[in-house]
Design a protein around this motif. Structure first.
Motif, PDB file in Angstrom:
ATOM      1  N   THR B 174       0.830  -1.199   0.000  1.00 26.68           N
ATOM      2  CA  THR B 174       0.000   0.000   0.000  1.00 26.68           C
ATOM      3  C   THR B 174       0.865   1.251   0.000  1.00 26.68           C
ATOM      4  OG1 THR B 174      -1.632  -1.224   1.257  1.00 26.68           O
ATOM      5  CG2 THR B 174      -1.847   1.175   1.234  1.00 26.68           C
ATOM      6  N   LEU B 178       0.749   4.075  -2.947  1.00 23.66           N
ATOM      7  CA  LEU B 178       0.463   5.486  -2.688  1.00 23.66           C
ATOM      8  C   LEU B 178       1.653   6.356  -3.050  1.00 23.66           C
ATOM      9  CD1 LEU B 178      -1.421   5.368   0.748  1.00 23.66           C
ATOM     10  CD2 LEU B 178      -2.372   6.000  -1.468  1.00 23.66           C
ATOM     11  N   ASP B 296       2.930  12.747   3.914  1.00 23.96           N
ATOM     12  CA  ASP B 296       1.736  12.717   3.068  1.00 23.96           C
ATOM     13  C   ASP B 296       0.702  11.698   3.500  1.00 23.96           C
ATOM     14  OD1 ASP B 296       4.249  13.500   1.290  1.00 23.96           O
ATOM     15  OD2 ASP B 296       2.466  14.550   0.569  1.00 23.96           O
ATOM     16  N   ASP B 302      -4.015  -0.006  14.967  1.00 21.86           N
ATOM     17  CA  ASP B 302      -4.622   0.478  16.194  1.00 21.86           C
ATOM     18  C   ASP B 302      -4.202  -0.407  17.366  1.00 21.86           C
ATOM     19  OD1 ASP B 302      -6.646   0.731  18.345  1.00 21.86           O
ATOM     20  OD2 ASP B 302      -7.478   2.204  16.971  1.00 21.86           O
ATOM     21  N   HIS B 305      -7.022  -1.969  19.409  1.00 27.98           N
ATOM     22  CA  HIS B 305      -7.645  -3.125  18.779  1.00 27.98           C
ATOM     23  C   HIS B 305      -6.783  -4.358  18.954  1.00 27.98           C
ATOM     24  CE1 HIS B 305     -10.356  -0.815  15.720  1.00 27.98           C
ATOM     25  NE2 HIS B 305     -10.655  -0.585  16.973  1.00 27.98           N
ATOM     26  N   ARG B 308      -6.938  -5.668  22.556  1.00 21.25           N
ATOM     27  CA  ARG B 308      -8.227  -6.287  22.873  1.00 21.25           C
ATOM     28  C   ARG B 308      -8.395  -7.606  22.131  1.00 21.25           C
ATOM     29  NH1 ARG B 308      -9.677  -0.778  22.880  1.00 21.25           N
ATOM     30  NH2 ARG B 308     -10.345  -0.791  20.720  1.00 21.25           N
ATOM     31  N   ARG B 329      -9.357  -9.872  12.490  1.00 22.06           N
ATOM     32  CA  ARG B 329      -8.393  -9.270  11.583  1.00 22.06           C
ATOM     33  C   ARG B 329      -8.135  -7.810  11.961  1.00 22.06           C
ATOM     34  NH1 ARG B 329      -8.806  -7.022   7.180  1.00 22.06           N
ATOM     35  NH2 ARG B 329     -11.045  -7.349   7.213  1.00 22.06           N
ATOM     36  N   ARG B 331      -6.999  -4.144  10.921  1.00 20.41           N
ATOM     37  CA  ARG B 331      -6.946  -3.383   9.679  1.00 20.41           C
ATOM     38  C   ARG B 331      -5.728  -2.488   9.593  1.00 20.41           C
ATOM     39  NH1 ARG B 331     -11.831  -3.181   7.538  1.00 20.41           N
ATOM     40  NH2 ARG B 331     -13.260  -4.483   8.703  1.00 20.41           N
ATOM     41  N   ILE B 332      -5.357  -2.170   8.368  1.00 21.50           N
ATOM     42  CA  ILE B 332      -4.355  -1.141   8.128  1.00 21.50           C
ATOM     43  C   ILE B 332      -5.110   0.177   7.984  1.00 21.50           C
ATOM     44  CG2 ILE B 332      -2.572  -0.298   6.567  1.00 21.50           C
ATOM     45  CD1 ILE B 332      -2.343  -3.222   5.540  1.00 21.50           C
ATOM     46  N   ASP B 333      -4.932   1.060   8.929  1.00 26.15           N
ATOM     47  CA  ASP B 333      -5.554   2.374   8.788  1.00 26.15           C
ATOM     48  C   ASP B 333      -4.663   3.235   7.919  1.00 26.15           C
ATOM     49  OD1 ASP B 333      -7.572   1.748  10.616  1.00 26.15           O
ATOM     50  OD2 ASP B 333      -6.312   2.350  12.307  1.00 26.15           O
ATOM     51  N   ILE B 334      -5.275   3.996   7.026  1.00 27.07           N
ATOM     52  CA  ILE B 334      -4.523   4.948   6.219  1.00 27.07           C
ATOM     53  C   ILE B 334      -4.996   6.341   6.590  1.00 27.07           C
ATOM     54  CG2 ILE B 334      -3.980   5.724   3.885  1.00 27.07           C
ATOM     55  CD1 ILE B 334      -4.706   2.936   2.892  1.00 27.07           C
ATOM     56  N   LEU B 336      -4.607  10.426   5.951  1.00 22.12           N
ATOM     57  CA  LEU B 336      -4.109  11.622   5.268  1.00 22.12           C
ATOM     58  C   LEU B 336      -4.437  12.750   6.238  1.00 22.12           C
ATOM     59  CD1 LEU B 336      -5.751  11.069   1.778  1.00 22.12           C
ATOM     60  CD2 LEU B 336      -3.601  10.145   2.663  1.00 22.12           C
ATOM     61  N   ASP B 338      -6.549  14.755   5.846  1.00 22.27           N
ATOM     62  CA  ASP B 338      -7.981  15.014   5.720  1.00 22.27           C
ATOM     63  C   ASP B 338      -8.864  14.087   6.548  1.00 22.27           C
ATOM     64  OD1 ASP B 338      -7.605  16.925   3.352  1.00 22.27           O
ATOM     65  OD2 ASP B 338      -6.561  15.113   2.733  1.00 22.27           O
ATOM     66  N   ASN B 339      -8.328  12.970   6.981  1.00 22.54           N
ATOM     67  CA  ASN B 339      -9.185  12.067   7.758  1.00 22.54           C
ATOM     68  C   ASN B 339      -8.588  11.719   9.113  1.00 22.54           C
ATOM     69  OD1 ASN B 339      -7.146  10.448   6.719  1.00 22.54           O
ATOM     70  ND2 ASN B 339      -8.450   8.652   6.546  1.00 22.54           N
ATOM     71  N   PRO B 341      -8.348  11.434  12.922  1.00 22.48           N
ATOM     72  CA  PRO B 341      -9.405  11.332  13.922  1.00 22.48           C
ATOM     73  C   PRO B 341      -9.281  12.448  14.970  1.00 22.48           C
ATOM     74  CG  PRO B 341      -7.754   9.651  14.334  1.00 22.48           C
ATOM     75  CD  PRO B 341      -7.347  10.363  13.076  1.00 22.48           C
TER      76      PRO B 341
END
Lengths: 341, 341
Positions: B174, B178, B296, B302, B305, B308, B329, B331-334, B336, B338-339, B341
């Motif tokens: 990934t 990118l 970038d 997490d 996660h 737990r 499973r 996850r891979i958080d991506i 930018l 703009d998102n 948290p």
DNA sequence: CTGTTAGCGCCTTCAA
DNA sequence: TTGAAGGCGCTAACAG
């Protein structure tokens, strides 16, 4: 050892029943006695064993989910997630029911909400349409002591206790940011596909998208929004026509559902260079479109997380427990073909 | 009503104790009786109430977490997540302990594992170093009946029951995908920063990154990996030197920790155009670097996660229950800017 | 091999 | 206003 109600009773010099009355804020205890018990609780650091309490109470939480009868993959996914929760119902002491209403129809939603209210469930979750009547109906439920959680699409003006869904403004911004980078320096037009601007999630995605596009990508023209009502056939027709009518489409942001139509239109589009495409919700359709290279990125919300979060929040609220907001935040998943699960 | 052990006992014509023996696969039941009970179980659709069972057993799960004593934000985050779990320990019937070991040190890890084994906890989670001795030590624990879960970095050759972490190959892919798009058409060089290639997560990220770069971005040269041992000071020095020595750095992939050094080096780098940068783990440092535009994208796992999930899996395994792999499973958080948290 | 009995921690009548 | 006693669903001695 963790202190139990027995320890509290002994420390406060009262009986179990009295301790229980104090713990559950039931009437029939003198102020003095209550104080003694409360003092013992803090002194011993007592925390009640919820599992044991639920066992004793035999409590089951009846929860109602209200969903649009929209036939797209995401809604099916959501239903499946609710179904999964229903399966492990006995273990979680929940009794879950699903009610379907026509999509994008505030009046129907209101009617459903009022009907559900009469059944007095322990909590209600709904995919909301953002309209004043809906606000009022939600507030009626809350007024009646039934906690309400919005799912996927919010009604922030209402008194719903929680919103289990992604930050759609951020999702729109993210889409714009990625799309801008994917398109690069070339100038041209960007097509925007929505389901309906009556639902708040779509509107917010659009707002976020536009604002970042305005900041970052002045060389790209945003075309008028195409409302496809999340209907694949309609979407395909509208988009195909668009591709025929202009040759400078550099990017597409599909912010709603109905992506089968998007994929079909892209597949048969006769364009010199394929536009950069960002869509929402990872489904069979968008997944294969990603693999094929028709779509460049998919923003996703995990229906399973949303449903489980909604259930946790409703149960906690029904018990008068606080919600750990940070814990319940739903993430925006970004999938490229390289990180598909 | 949900059937209980009483119903089963009545239906099978035996006593509660016998039902319990069958349910818990304890010896001392004749084959015939066992069959009768099992028949009743399926006939009535009995599922045992785990909460009640745990209450009766008074069971507490003692769990040990083994972490590297590495002082970077991510490890602190991980510890905090474990601390949070410890706080709600009583409710979850767990008793969690943390053991620290020197980072990237297989021998120390093996010693810690063996020491922990003697305490016979109900389960062990560790951030693994991928070495044969570690495989053996993990297998000794498993052999001794103690379930082991790897956290963040895996040892797939071992008999650990589960890996609670992201797919690092996918993360590397990934990042490459990118970064390739962010850099665009310009040719030049890409710098790669790792902590240590002794840990599997870093190696896998590198492999994934290289493979996609080779496929998609032939015009970019991948420089030799810089091993910064997740040490900010070291990283800063190495990177600063690199920026001085060549002017064609188009991108940086920081696949380990120690990003304070990365940010510092970027901030003071005197380059005509800032390189595209992708880093791992959302921390104070990477977050502000994102906002500043120094970085970038940030790929994140997490920690909450993961912790737990590790706990759930260890508890389930200790009870001989199956693990719902799909559910666990990570996850891979991506992110930018703009998102965030 | 099988059954009886007494809890786990909490809640809930029913009496006092 | 308070307390005693029984029970939720399951487990675990301890007897037979």
């Amino acid at each position: 050892m963790k202190p139990t109600v027995h320890d509290i009773a002994a420390a406060a010099g009262v009986s179990l029943a009295t301790v229980d009355r104090v713990l559950n804020q039931r009437p029939g205890v003198s102020a003095r006695t209550r104080e003694k018990v409360e003092a013992a609780v803090v002194a011993l650091g007592f925390v009640r064993d919820v599992a044991a309490a639920n066992l004793a109470k035999g409590r089951v939480y009846s929860l109602t989910f209200i969903l649009p009868s929209n036939d797209n993959s995401f809604m099916r996914e959501l239903e499946k997630a609710i179904g999964d929760a229903t399966v492990r119902s006995p273990a979680e002491r929940t009794d879950i029911r699903i009610v379907k209403v026509p999509p994008f129809d505030a009046a129907a939603l209101v009617k459903a909400l009022d009907a559900v209210c009469d059944e007095r469930p322990a909590g209600v979750a709904l995919v909301a349409v953002d309209a004043p009547e809906v606000v009022a109906a939600v507030d009626r439920l809350v007024e009646a002591g039934i906690p309400v959680v919005t799912l996927v699409s919010d009604v922030p003006a209402s008194r719903r206790v929680h919103y289990a869904g992604i930050d759609n403004l951020a999702a729109g911004r993210t889409a714009a940011s990625l799309l801008g980078r994917f398109v690069g320096e070339r100038s041209g037009a960007i097509a925007i596909l929505a389901g309906s601007l009556l639902v708040r999630d779509h509107r917010e995605r659009l707002d976020g998208f536009r604002s970042v596009m305005a900041d970052n990508s002045r060389h790209l023209v945003l075309l008028d929004v195409i409302e496809g009502r999340d209907d694949p056939t309609l979407v395909e027709r509208q988009l195909t026509e668009l591709f025929r009518s202009r040759a400078d489409i550099r990017g597409v942001y599909s912010l709603g559902a109905g992506n089968r139509g998007l994929a079909a239109a892209l597949r048969k589009a006769e364009v010199p260079q394929r536009p950069a495409v960002i869509a929402h919700e990872l489904t069979e359709t968008t997944r294969s479109a990603l693999c094929e290279g028709l779509v460049d990125a998919v923003l996703n919300q995990d229906a399973g997380h949303e449903v489980r979060s909604a259930i946790r929040v409703l149960k906690a609220t029904a018990d008068g427990l606080p919600v750990l907001v940070a814990q319940e935040r739903i993430r925006i998943d970004i999938f490229l073909k390289d990180n598909l699960p």
